[in-house]
Structure formats: C-alpha cells, structure tokens
Design an enzyme around this catalytic site. Structure first.
Site, PDB file in Angstrom:
ATOM      1  CB  CYS A  18      48.351  37.852  59.181  1.00 29.25           C
ATOM      2  SG  CYS A  18      46.741  37.363  59.686  1.00 29.25           S
ATOM      3  CB  CYS A  21      44.030  41.040  60.564  1.00 22.67           C
ATOM      4  SG  CYS A  21      44.847  40.004  61.875  1.00 22.67           S
ATOM      5  CB  CYS A  86      21.962  79.155  80.386  1.00 22.03           C
ATOM      6  SG  CYS A  86      21.865  79.576  78.604  1.00 22.03           S
ATOM      7  CB  CYS A  89      25.927  78.626  76.542  1.00 18.42           C
ATOM      8  SG  CYS A  89      25.210  80.256  76.981  1.00 18.42           S
ATOM      9  CG  ASP A 521      35.242  37.982  97.274  1.00 12.54           C
ATOM     10  OD1 ASP A 521      34.586  36.675  97.159  1.00 12.54           O
ATOM     11  OD2 ASP A 521      36.277  38.117  97.444  1.00 12.54           O
ATOM     12  CG  ASP A 720      39.807  40.493  93.806  1.00 12.14           C
ATOM     13  OD1 ASP A 720      39.059  40.517  92.879  1.00 12.14           O
ATOM     14  OD2 ASP A 720      40.529  39.557  94.395  1.00 12.14           O
ATOM     15  CG  ASP A 724      35.617  38.953  93.412  1.00 10.89           C
ATOM     16  OD1 ASP A 724      35.740  37.810  93.314  1.00 10.89           O
ATOM     17  OD2 ASP A 724      36.308  39.646  94.494  1.00 10.89           O
TER      18      ASP A 724
END
Length: 846
Positions: A18, A21, A86, A89, A521, A720, A724
């Site tokens: 809108c 924003c 190297c 470069c 966990d 998981d 977590d």
C-alpha cells in the site's frame, strides 16, 4: 549539492502492499547518509534512488530497505573463469567484476575457478561481466552452446589440461637434449681447464675449439627459443595483463625469471659472435627452459589434482537420471526427467533410480539412499512413504506420485548447498589473502635487492648476481598460499555430502572443530520423536477408556507429538471422539478445551499444579512412571483430577553409539528436554549422558544454550531445525536433523540428511580433519617461502632447483587436501559390511 557527483539506481522492491509501504521505503532510504533522493513506485515496485557513491554503497541501501521490513530483488550468477594461477589473479578478477554498476558482491574461488557475483537484475548483464573479466586479462567459459552447463565447463577444463600436457611434452622434447648437451659442454670445458678451474683457462694459454665457445651455445639457443615462445608465452602474457592492471602475480615472477636467463644468454651469444667486449662468457639457455618446463609441469599436475577435489559434487550431479517411466491412462511411456511435473505418476522398476522426489502410491520395496544420506542400510518403502529422487529402488516395483521436481528436489538442494559452501571463504583464509596481497611485490623487491647486494656488496660478477635473483623470483610461490584453504574446503564439504552432512558455508566447517560442548534436544534427536501411550491411570470416577476418550477428544486440537500420541491410541482402540470447543494451548505446558460441555485441562504435573489442582495423592504414581522414562500427562475434568497418561518416546538404536562417538572426540554431551528431571534421567542413563537440562520450555532452549556458552566454551546444538530454530541460531554451530527430503534448513549451520545423530559425530570429526589439513597446507606454504626464499637470496639454491621446488609446492598442497577423501568417519560401513546387513534390515526380503 550541485558539486556532488551523483549516480542513479533502480531497486526492485518486494513486500510493498500500500501507500504506507511506499512512504516507509522512501523514509528508510532518504534518512541514509549519501542518498540525495528516493522515489518509490508502488505499481512498478521499484525505488529510483539518486545517491553519492562516495558516501553510500548499494549494499548499505539494501540494508536500509531490509531494516524497514522490505526486500530488494537480487540475482546471483556463477562465471567459470580461466587463466587464474594464484591469489593475485583472484584479486584482479574480483576488482574487475566489482567495477560495473549494479554489482553487490563478488567472490572468486581459486580452487573451483569460479566467480560468484550478486547483482541487481536489469542493471547489469552477463555480457558486461564477461567483458570486465576479459578486460582484466582472463577468460570466461561460454556455456550457451552446451546442453548441460557442467558438461561445457568440464570440457573446457579438460581442454586446458590437455593444452598444458602438450606444452609439457613439447617443452621436454627440446629441454631434455638442451640440458644434456649443456652438461656435456660444461664437463668438457671443466676437464680442459687447469685443475678443473674454468676461470683459469684464459691465462693458461689453452684454446678451445670455436664450436665449443660459439657453436654449442648457438645450438642451445635454437633449442631454447621454441620453449621460450611456446611455454613462456602464457606467463609473459599473464604478466603483461597484470602490469596493465597495475598488479603483479605468479606469472610476473616466472616471466621475469625465465626471460632474464634467456635474454642474457642471447646477449652473450650475440656478443661472442660479434666479438663485443664485456658480452662474452657462459650462456644459461637451459636455465630458462628448465624453469618453464618444470613450472608448466607443476601446473599440469596441479590442474589434474584440482579436478579431483570436485569429484564429490560431480558424483552428485551424475546421480540424477535423465529419463523416467510415466504412467498415464494405464500406459507406460519413457519421458525426459525435465518434462516431469508435480502430480505425475511414475513407475520405478527394481534397479532403477527414482527420478524425482515423491510419495509411494503403490508397491513395496527397499531403497538404497546411501548416496544422499551416507547410511549403508536400505530403507523400506510402502504406500505413503516418501521417496527421494536419484536413490536406487532395490527389489520391488514402486509407483510414485511426483511432489518435487527440477531445482526443488532433495538432490538439487544438496548440490546447491555444497556448491554454496565450496564457494564461500573460511575466516582462516583471510590471513592467507592478506599475505598474498603483498607477496609478489615483496618478492620483486627482494629479487632486486639480491641482485644488487651480490653485485655491490659481495663483488661477484653480473652473471652470478643475476642467477641468484632469478632463483629468488622462481622459488617464491603465492599459489600454495592461495590454494591451501579452498582446496581443503572443497574436498571436506564434498566428503561430507557423500556422508549426508551438508555444511551451510566454510565458516560452519571451520567453527565445528572448536566445539567443546554439544547440546542434544531429546525428542526427535536422541529419541525417534514418535511417542506412544504406554499407561492410562484413571481415578475411580473414570474407566481407562473413558479417560482416554475425553483426553483424546481435547487433544485433537493440538499438533504436539504427545497430543498426537494420545489421539492415535484412542483411534487404535476405536474410541469415538468429539470435536473440542474453545481450544487453547500454552506451548510446552498444556491445553484447555470444552468436551461435550465439560471443561478439560491436560498438561504436565507442574502446569496442573499451577491451576490449583491438588496432586498430592498422585506423587508416588507419577514418580514410578517417570522412573521408567515415561512422560506423564495429567487430565483434569470440571476442575477435578481425573487421571494420568504415561507416554514414552523410544530411543533411536544408533543414539548410544553416536553419543559414545561424540565423547570420544573430547566433547561434553548435554541433553536438553522439556521433560521433568526423573524422566530425562531415565532416557539419559539409557544412552550414556550424565549432564541434563530438564523442564526446559521450547522458548527457553536458546537461553539454555546461552548458559552453556557462559564459560566461553564453543557450543553446538543438535535439533530438528524447526521447533529448535532459536536454539540452533544461538549456538556457535547449529546442527539440524534432516528428514531426507527436507534439506534447506535456514536456521542451521549443518544439516544431517539422514536424521541420524551419528552424523553429528561425523561432521565434527570431518571438521577437525579438514582444519588439520588447512593448518598443514598453510604451514607448508609459509615455511616453504620462509626457508627457501632466504636460501635463494644467499645463493644456496640454483634457479633450476628453485623451479622444481616451486612446481612441487602447489602440487603438495592440493594432494594433501585430497587425502581428506580417504578419511574414515564414525560407523562408516564398507561395501561388504553394507551388503551383509541388507537382509537383516529388510525382513520382507529374507
């Protein structure tokens, strides 16, 4: 204001809905120092910004927009670069790619020979980037004519290797006879000199044949010139391009060293032919030729070795099948995998690879997922099971429904994550980058000081001083410094991918080796995460079925695993459940609901006590269940205690071995759980954990991790990746347990595809091995230069030996990194062991 040299840029904005924003984005941009004006168009979703590039960068503007809660569309492109030798470069290419307007970030990796460029779409084109790279004196592989980008890139790399091989062969054909003839001539001259003293020949009256003074050197020049032109050209061109960009690199050192020996020898040969005073004596054509052949041979070996560092990612790319069997209207048709869309039904016969990610809708079989998860045992599949694309169907016929195709498949995500990790720079590499940035200029200064030092202070002749300076130029090796870290990172992350361990970036791989404490966990990590009801203990007012029925009816509104276990048990007993009303949930504590007009509260003993319910008469029964490792759920109906339900989550069969492996790595293992202390202790004792953090609510897990970090120790958290996420983000290294198809876990630094805790031990062991290799590489790179450059300065090292040592140094670093491919990780099975365990793991195949 009129004196400011401003630029304009259009930023594609996301998240605007809108006019408010629009104002927010404009306000965020205009308050930044250096932004002259900002106009945002909601229809086009673009911000037109006028700014002073000396005060603000594009990245800072994007941060301003992000800080306001919006996004800026960015694109990323990978360019396969040719011609880099190297670290100098790398900096030249990064500098060149940063110049076009609209570039956000540039990361060039010497080991992969790729440049990753982030830019604003529409602001810069690929052709602009290619032109910038080529203007800096390097090349970009054209991928437009190939069916597969990796095929074109592989062909181009192989063509470059073949070119270097041809140059080495041609150079050797000229250099070997040149070197042999040169040695014969020196021996003849030495034997003819008084007491072997060639310097005394002029005063001894001995006259050697004209051919030995002029004819042989002329032949030497004829043999050396093709080598200088064919092999030396690439170094001279590279040095010229570097000089044009006001930099210096390895090509500069090699070109100066070989050209110095060649041009001096040509001058001496001309002086001898024309009898010019001061321009006669020994020629060193063989020195320049041998230097070029040895260095080019080293580049060839290095190129071949670097190709092997990316074998893991090539293997992953090669897993994807090109065709699939489509089932439509009862007819089977072979189609290209690229033509498969979500919802297609596919037939997978025994021995075939599953083409895309999907779900089994018909059939029963076992599937070998080891190429993605690292687990040797096949996984049983039946209707409803998830199927991972590119894994091998072992025995039965399967029919699957496609759910993820193209870049959304697990394999595509794994390849993306591995490439992302391989392309990133580890913090330890910054030291090498800083040294490399000044390395070549320092060597050039040292070579000049060596030349004049020997000439002025040591009072030696011009030839001797020149040879010492050439040795300094040739012995210096910035390549080993540039390759020390990225090659080890490439092999390490690739080896991890083979075992189902995905590192988010190089920093995660580096940080993992510093871990001292690892927090686990309990649910889904140590245990299966699939709890089931084991005990139903009602009061005299309820039967077991009645208590379970009312509890399950209330729990239907909850997504918690314990709630689902209660509902599942009621369904198994075929109890009739009702829909809960006014359902409320408190995370990690309990729920409240109305069931058939009755008020029901279900939760932990602590939660029920906080509601004011007297539980004194239940303490003995609660303690008995908790001592058995049960999680106790209390049920209250209409304000009166109605009974308790015991729920157990079984331990994964590999958890105890995984925890033992973690301890063997010197780590302190801590279990974090929301269970009470007694239940937690029962589980911990089963798997060998002595330190427990119990009664930890989900929102408190990150604080628990922070408390473990309070002593200054580095802490890893294994969870998981969803529930977590805050704790994984708080940890120094977050390790997420994957589920086979769910690969991209943003909160974690490391993802274990197989979902097996043993992967955490493997990841840390791999990190330690990789960092040990990096330290070895850096030690070699630094020690090599610290010892041999002074040796060359003080005349201990001849130019030919210096060239051989320099060629060996880079090969040593890459070869040392390749040793990581052979590292044995925790509980890794051999092919024979895997084969013998197949029937045990899949009973229906016996």
């Amino acid at each position: 204001m009129s004196n400011i040299m401003t630029q304009e840029v259009e930023l594609p904005i996301t998240g605007m809905t809108c006019a408010s924003c629009v104002r927010n984005v404009e306000r965020a941009l205009t308050k930044a120092n250096g932004v002259v004006s900002a106009t945002v168009n909601l229809a086009t979703e673009r911000a037109s910004v006028t700014y002073d590039p000396n005060q603000i960068k594009l990245e800072q503007m994007i941060e301003q927009v992000s800080g306001a809660g919006y996004g800026v569309v960015q694109s990323t492109i990978e360019l396969p670069i040719t011609g880099m030798t190297c670290a100098s470069c790398v900096r030249s290419v990064e500098r060149a790619l940063s110049k076009p307007s609209g570039i956000l970030s540039v990361n060039v990796n010497l080991a992969t020979e790729k440049a990753t460029v982030s830019y604003l779409p529409g602001r810069v084109r690929r052709s602009d980037l290619v032109k910038a790279v080529e203007a800096a004196g390097y090349g970009v592989i054209d991928l437009s004519t190939a069916e597969q980008p990796e095929d074109a890139e592989r062909a181009a790399r192989e063509a470059e290797t073949q070119r270097q091989r041809r140059l080495v062969i041609i150079g050797a054909l000229f250099t070997i006879p040149l070197f042999v003839l040169s040695m014969i001539r020196d021996l003849l001259m030495l034997s003819a000199a008084p007491a072997g003293n060639m310097a005394g020949m002029a005063t001894s009256g001995i006259t050697l044949p004209w051919f030995m003074w002029v004819g042989w050197p002329f032949v030497f020049g004829l043999l050396a010139t093709p080598v200088q032109i064919l092999l030396g050209r690439q170094y001279i061109v590279g040095a010229w391009k570097a000089a044009r960009n006001r930099t210096a690199n390895m090509d500069t050192l090699i070109a100066l060293g070989s050209l110095a020996a060649y041009t001096y020898s040509v001058a001496v040969l001309i002086g001898t032919l024309l009898n010019i005073n001061g321009l006669s004596g020994h020629v060193y054509f063989e020195t320049g030729a041998v230097i070029l052949v040895l260095i080019t041979f080293g580049k060839l070996l290095e190129s071949r070795a670097k190709g092997r560092t990316s074998e893991a990612i090539k293997k992953l790319m090669g897993l994807a099948p090109r065709t699939a069997t489509l089932l439509r209207d009862g007819q089977e048709t072979e189609v290209s995998v690229d033509d498969i869309v979500v919802g297609d039904t596919l037939v997978v016969r025994p021995g075939e690879r599953i083409p895309v990610d999907g779900v089994v809708v018909e059939g029963r079989s076992s599937v070998d997922e080891s190429m993605l998860t690292g687990e040797s045992l096949p996984v049983g599949k039946s209707v409803g099971s998830n199927a991972i694309g590119s894994t091998i169907n072992k025995h039965g016929r399967l029919v699957i429904e496609a759910q993820r195709v193209g870049s959304e498949t697990a394999l595509a995500q794994i390849i993306h994550l591995v490439e992302q990790a391989q392309g990133s720079k580890a913090p330890i590499q910054h030291v090498a980058d800083q040294v490399s940035s000044v390395f070549v200029p320092i060597v050039l200064v040292l070579a000049a000081l060596t030349f004049f030092g020997w000439l002025v202070l040591a009072q030696v002749d011009f030839t001797t001083a020149m040879l010492h300076a050439i040795a300094v130029l040739v012995i210096a090796c910035p390549c080993a410094l540039g390759l020390a870290t990225p090659t080890a990172i490439m092999v390490g992350t690739g080896r991890g991918a083979e075992m189902g361990i995905l590192f988010k970036n190089s920093e995660a791989l580096e940080n993992a080796h510093r871990i001292k404490v690892i927090a686990l966990d309990k649910t889904g990590t140590i245990t299966r995460g699939e709890p089931s009801v084991t005990d139903v203990v009602p009061t005299t007012d309820f039967t077991s079925e009645g208590l379970l029925q009312i509890a399950a009816s209330a729990e239907r509104g909850s997504e918690h695993p314990l709630a689902q276990a209660v509902v599942q048990e009621a369904q198994i007993q075929k109890l009739i459940l009702t829909q809960p009303q006014d359902f409320q949930s408190e995370a990690g504590r309990g729920i409240q609901a109305l069931i058939d007009g009755q008020s029901v509260q279900i939760g932990s003993p602590r939660y029920i006590s906080e509601l004011g319910i007297d539980l004194d008469n239940t303490l003995v029964e609660v303690e008995n269940l908790q001592a058995k490792g049960r999680t106790v759920v209390m049920v209250v109906v209409n304000g009166k205690y109605a009974g308790m339900i015991g729920i157990a989550d079984t331990v994964k069969p590999t958890s105890a071995a995984a925890i033992a492996a973690l301890k063997s790595l010197g780590l302190e293992v801590v279990m974090i759980t929301g269970d009470n202390q007694r239940t937690a202790q029962a589980i911990a004792a089963e798997v060998g954990i002595t330190r427990i953090l119990a009664d930890v609510l989900p929102a408190q897990k990150s604080e628990a991790v922070k408390s473990l970090q309070s002593g200054g120790q580095k802490v890893a958290m294994v969870g998981d990746g969803v529930n977590d996420a805050p704790a994984l983000a708080q940890a120094d290294v977050g390790i997420a347990i994957g589920t086979g198809t769910d690969i991209a876990m943003e909160a974690s630094d490391v993802t274990l595809v197989s979902g097996d805790l043993i992967g955490a031990a493997r990841a840390i062991k791999l990190s330690k091995a990789t960092m040990r290799t990096i330290y070895q590489n850096l030690f070699w790179a630094f020690i090599y230069n610290i010892i041999l450059i002074p040796a060359a300065i003080f005349g201990i090292l001849a130019p030919v030996l210096a060239a051989a040592a320099m060629a060996f140094s880079s090969v040593f670093v890459v070869s040392n990194s390749l040793r990581l491919r052979r590292i044995r990780l925790e509980n890794e099975k051999t092919d024979h062991q895997s084969h013998t365990e197949v029937l045990k793991a899949v009973p229906e195949l016996q």
